[in-house]
Motif scaffolding. Structure first.
Motif, PDB file in Angstrom:
ATOM      1  N   CYS A  90       0.831  -1.214   0.000  1.00  0.00           N
ATOM      2  CA  CYS A  90       0.000   0.000   0.000  1.00  0.00           C
ATOM      3  C   CYS A  90       0.858   1.253   0.000  1.00  0.00           C
ATOM      4  O   CYS A  90       0.440   2.284  -0.550  1.00  0.00           O
ATOM      5  CB  CYS A  90      -0.974  -0.023   1.168  1.00  0.00           C
ATOM      6  SG  CYS A  90      -2.345  -1.158   0.832  1.00  0.00           S
ATOM      7  N   ARG A  91       2.038   1.206   0.586  1.00  0.00           N
ATOM      8  CA  ARG A  91       2.941   2.356   0.477  1.00  0.00           C
ATOM      9  C   ARG A  91       3.244   2.616  -1.004  1.00  0.00           C
ATOM     10  O   ARG A  91       3.287   3.751  -1.461  1.00  0.00           O
ATOM     11  CB  ARG A  91       4.222   2.111   1.273  1.00  0.00           C
ATOM     12  CG  ARG A  91       3.937   2.034   2.765  1.00  0.00           C
ATOM     13  CD  ARG A  91       5.144   1.668   3.599  1.00  0.00           C
ATOM     14  NE  ARG A  91       4.673   1.285   4.933  1.00  0.00           N
ATOM     15  CZ  ARG A  91       5.368   1.386   6.045  1.00  0.00           C
ATOM     16  NH1 ARG A  91       6.614   1.838   6.013  1.00  0.00           N
ATOM     17  NH2 ARG A  91       4.851   1.034   7.207  1.00  0.00           N
ATOM     18  N   GLN A  92       3.462   1.556  -1.735  1.00  0.00           N
ATOM     19  CA  GLN A  92       3.727   1.697  -3.168  1.00  0.00           C
ATOM     20  C   GLN A  92       2.478   2.210  -3.898  1.00  0.00           C
ATOM     21  O   GLN A  92       2.573   3.057  -4.789  1.00  0.00           O
ATOM     22  CB  GLN A  92       4.177   0.362  -3.747  1.00  0.00           C
ATOM     23  CG  GLN A  92       4.567   0.422  -5.210  1.00  0.00           C
ATOM     24  CD  GLN A  92       5.860   1.205  -5.433  1.00  0.00           C
ATOM     25  OE1 GLN A  92       6.748   1.200  -4.591  1.00  0.00           O
ATOM     26  NE2 GLN A  92       5.963   1.874  -6.562  1.00  0.00           N
ATOM     27  N   ARG A  93       1.314   1.718  -3.521  1.00  0.00           N
ATOM     28  CA  ARG A  93       0.074   2.189  -4.159  1.00  0.00           C
ATOM     29  C   ARG A  93      -0.136   3.682  -3.896  1.00  0.00           C
ATOM     30  O   ARG A  93      -0.567   4.423  -4.777  1.00  0.00           O
ATOM     31  CB  ARG A  93      -1.136   1.415  -3.616  1.00  0.00           C
ATOM     32  CG  ARG A  93      -1.176  -0.029  -4.053  1.00  0.00           C
ATOM     33  CD  ARG A  93      -2.502  -0.676  -3.642  1.00  0.00           C
ATOM     34  NE  ARG A  93      -2.559  -2.026  -4.153  1.00  0.00           N
ATOM     35  CZ  ARG A  93      -2.351  -3.112  -3.397  1.00  0.00           C
ATOM     36  NH1 ARG A  93      -2.111  -2.991  -2.106  1.00  0.00           N
ATOM     37  NH2 ARG A  93      -2.403  -4.306  -3.938  1.00  0.00           N
ATOM     38  N   LEU A 117       5.439  11.668   6.324  1.00  0.00           N
ATOM     39  CA  LEU A 117       5.478  11.859   4.872  1.00  0.00           C
ATOM     40  C   LEU A 117       5.708  10.511   4.219  1.00  0.00           C
ATOM     41  O   LEU A 117       6.372   9.624   4.799  1.00  0.00           O
ATOM     42  CB  LEU A 117       6.617  12.803   4.501  1.00  0.00           C
ATOM     43  CG  LEU A 117       6.439  14.259   4.938  1.00  0.00           C
ATOM     44  CD1 LEU A 117       7.756  15.017   4.772  1.00  0.00           C
ATOM     45  CD2 LEU A 117       5.324  14.923   4.156  1.00  0.00           C
ATOM     46  N   LEU A 118       5.226  10.357   3.012  1.00  0.00           N
ATOM     47  CA  LEU A 118       5.445   9.098   2.306  1.00  0.00           C
ATOM     48  C   LEU A 118       6.949   8.803   2.184  1.00  0.00           C
ATOM     49  O   LEU A 118       7.369   7.655   2.298  1.00  0.00           O
ATOM     50  CB  LEU A 118       4.806   9.141   0.925  1.00  0.00           C
ATOM     51  CG  LEU A 118       5.004   7.852   0.140  1.00  0.00           C
ATOM     52  CD1 LEU A 118       4.231   6.714   0.788  1.00  0.00           C
ATOM     53  CD2 LEU A 118       4.619   8.023  -1.303  1.00  0.00           C
ATOM     54  N   SER A 119       7.735   9.854   1.989  1.00  0.00           N
ATOM     55  CA  SER A 119       9.182   9.641   1.833  1.00  0.00           C
ATOM     56  C   SER A 119       9.804   9.034   3.085  1.00  0.00           C
ATOM     57  O   SER A 119      10.871   8.413   3.017  1.00  0.00           O
ATOM     58  CB  SER A 119       9.875  10.957   1.490  1.00  0.00           C
ATOM     59  OG  SER A 119       9.621  11.910   2.494  1.00  0.00           O
ATOM     60  N   GLN A 120       9.146   9.198   4.237  1.00  0.00           N
ATOM     61  CA  GLN A 120       9.650   8.556   5.458  1.00  0.00           C
ATOM     62  C   GLN A 120       9.257   7.080   5.512  1.00  0.00           C
ATOM     63  O   GLN A 120      10.003   6.261   6.038  1.00  0.00           O
ATOM     64  CB  GLN A 120       9.097   9.279   6.694  1.00  0.00           C
ATOM     65  CG  GLN A 120       9.585  10.711   6.821  1.00  0.00           C
ATOM     66  CD  GLN A 120       8.896  11.449   7.959  1.00  0.00           C
ATOM     67  OE1 GLN A 120       7.706  11.764   7.889  1.00  0.00           O
ATOM     68  NE2 GLN A 120       9.646  11.687   9.020  1.00  0.00           N
ATOM     69  N   LEU A 121       8.081   6.766   4.964  1.00  0.00           N
ATOM     70  CA  LEU A 121       7.612   5.377   5.006  1.00  0.00           C
ATOM     71  C   LEU A 121       8.131   4.556   3.832  1.00  0.00           C
ATOM     72  O   LEU A 121       8.191   3.333   3.897  1.00  0.00           O
ATOM     73  CB  LEU A 121       6.080   5.332   5.018  1.00  0.00           C
ATOM     74  CG  LEU A 121       5.383   5.975   6.214  1.00  0.00           C
ATOM     75  CD1 LEU A 121       3.884   5.731   6.133  1.00  0.00           C
ATOM     76  CD2 LEU A 121       5.919   5.430   7.526  1.00  0.00           C
ATOM     77  N   PHE A 126      10.471   3.708  -5.978  1.00  0.00           N
ATOM     78  CA  PHE A 126      10.273   3.599  -7.416  1.00  0.00           C
ATOM     79  C   PHE A 126       8.883   4.132  -7.707  1.00  0.00           C
ATOM     80  O   PHE A 126       7.922   3.772  -7.021  1.00  0.00           O
ATOM     81  CB  PHE A 126      10.353   2.124  -7.843  1.00  0.00           C
ATOM     82  CG  PHE A 126      10.219   1.922  -9.334  1.00  0.00           C
ATOM     83  CD1 PHE A 126      11.326   1.977 -10.147  1.00  0.00           C
ATOM     84  CD2 PHE A 126       8.976   1.668  -9.902  1.00  0.00           C
ATOM     85  CE1 PHE A 126      11.214   1.784 -11.529  1.00  0.00           C
ATOM     86  CE2 PHE A 126       8.848   1.487 -11.262  1.00  0.00           C
ATOM     87  CZ  PHE A 126       9.976   1.544 -12.080  1.00  0.00           C
ATOM     88  N   GLY A 127       8.756   5.014  -8.684  1.00  0.00           N
ATOM     89  CA  GLY A 127       7.447   5.578  -8.980  1.00  0.00           C
ATOM     90  C   GLY A 127       7.363   6.043 -10.408  1.00  0.00           C
ATOM     91  O   GLY A 127       8.248   5.766 -11.228  1.00  0.00           O
ATOM     92  N   PRO A 128       6.276   6.778 -10.727  1.00  0.00           N
ATOM     93  CA  PRO A 128       6.072   7.220 -12.106  1.00  0.00           C
ATOM     94  C   PRO A 128       7.286   7.952 -12.663  1.00  0.00           C
ATOM     95  O   PRO A 128       7.614   7.775 -13.859  1.00  0.00           O
ATOM     96  CB  PRO A 128       4.855   8.146 -11.991  1.00  0.00           C
ATOM     97  CG  PRO A 128       4.118   7.650 -10.800  1.00  0.00           C
ATOM     98  CD  PRO A 128       5.159   7.149  -9.851  1.00  0.00           C
TER      99      PRO A 128
END
Ligand code: THU
Length: 132
Positions: A90-93, A117-121, A126-128
């Motif tokens: 889900c972090r990736q989603r 922040l997402l960057s902490q989790l 890898f993303g768009p």
């Protein structure tokens, strides 16, 4: 009511609808898209266990179905009484629809939250942009 309180109430209502007969671990998630609209979801399990859907995934699907593609904030509520953090998948989603400012709230049953922040989790994700 604050924005986070509203997300908590939505996640709690969604958690009550969770279909989790196998794990008995109901989860609710609620998010606010960047246009201000809120969406929510719950986990939906399946007798073929790997097909189960996480609460975050169903909240994201509701957002995308409504034409929104940016998450401003998302709150996750486990069965309680303590907090849970989003699973790795889900972090990736979330990363797919997140910005550098996207906040992730982990709530307990009382509505107390930790934020990250997402960057902490999901550091060095890898993303768009990786495909650009
Ligand atoms: N679950 C979620 O819905 N979100 C998470 O971030 C963690 C796990 C669900 C999946 C499964 O239905 C149950 O919780 C137990 O793992």
């Amino acid at each position: 009511m604050s924005s986070v309180e509203e997300l908590f109430d939505l996640a709690k209502a969604a958690r009550a609808q969770a279909y989790a007969p196998y794990s008995r671990f109901p989860v609710g998630a609620a998010l606010r898209a960047e246009n201000g609209a809120a969406f929510f979801g719950c986990n939906v399990e399946n007798a073929a266990y790997p097909l189960g859907l996480c609460a975050e995934a169903s909240a994201i699907a509701a957002m995308v179905a409504a034409g929104q593609l940016r998450i401003a904030e998302i709150l996750v509520l486990g069965p309680g009484p303590g907090k849970i953090t989003p699973c790795g998948a889900c972090r990736q989603r979330i990363a797919e629809f997140a910005s550098e400012r996207t906040l992730i709230y982990c709530a307990d049953d009382q509505g107390q939250t930790d934020s990250a922040l997402l960057s902490q989790l999901l550091p060095r994700s890898f993303g768009p942009a990786s495909l650009a």
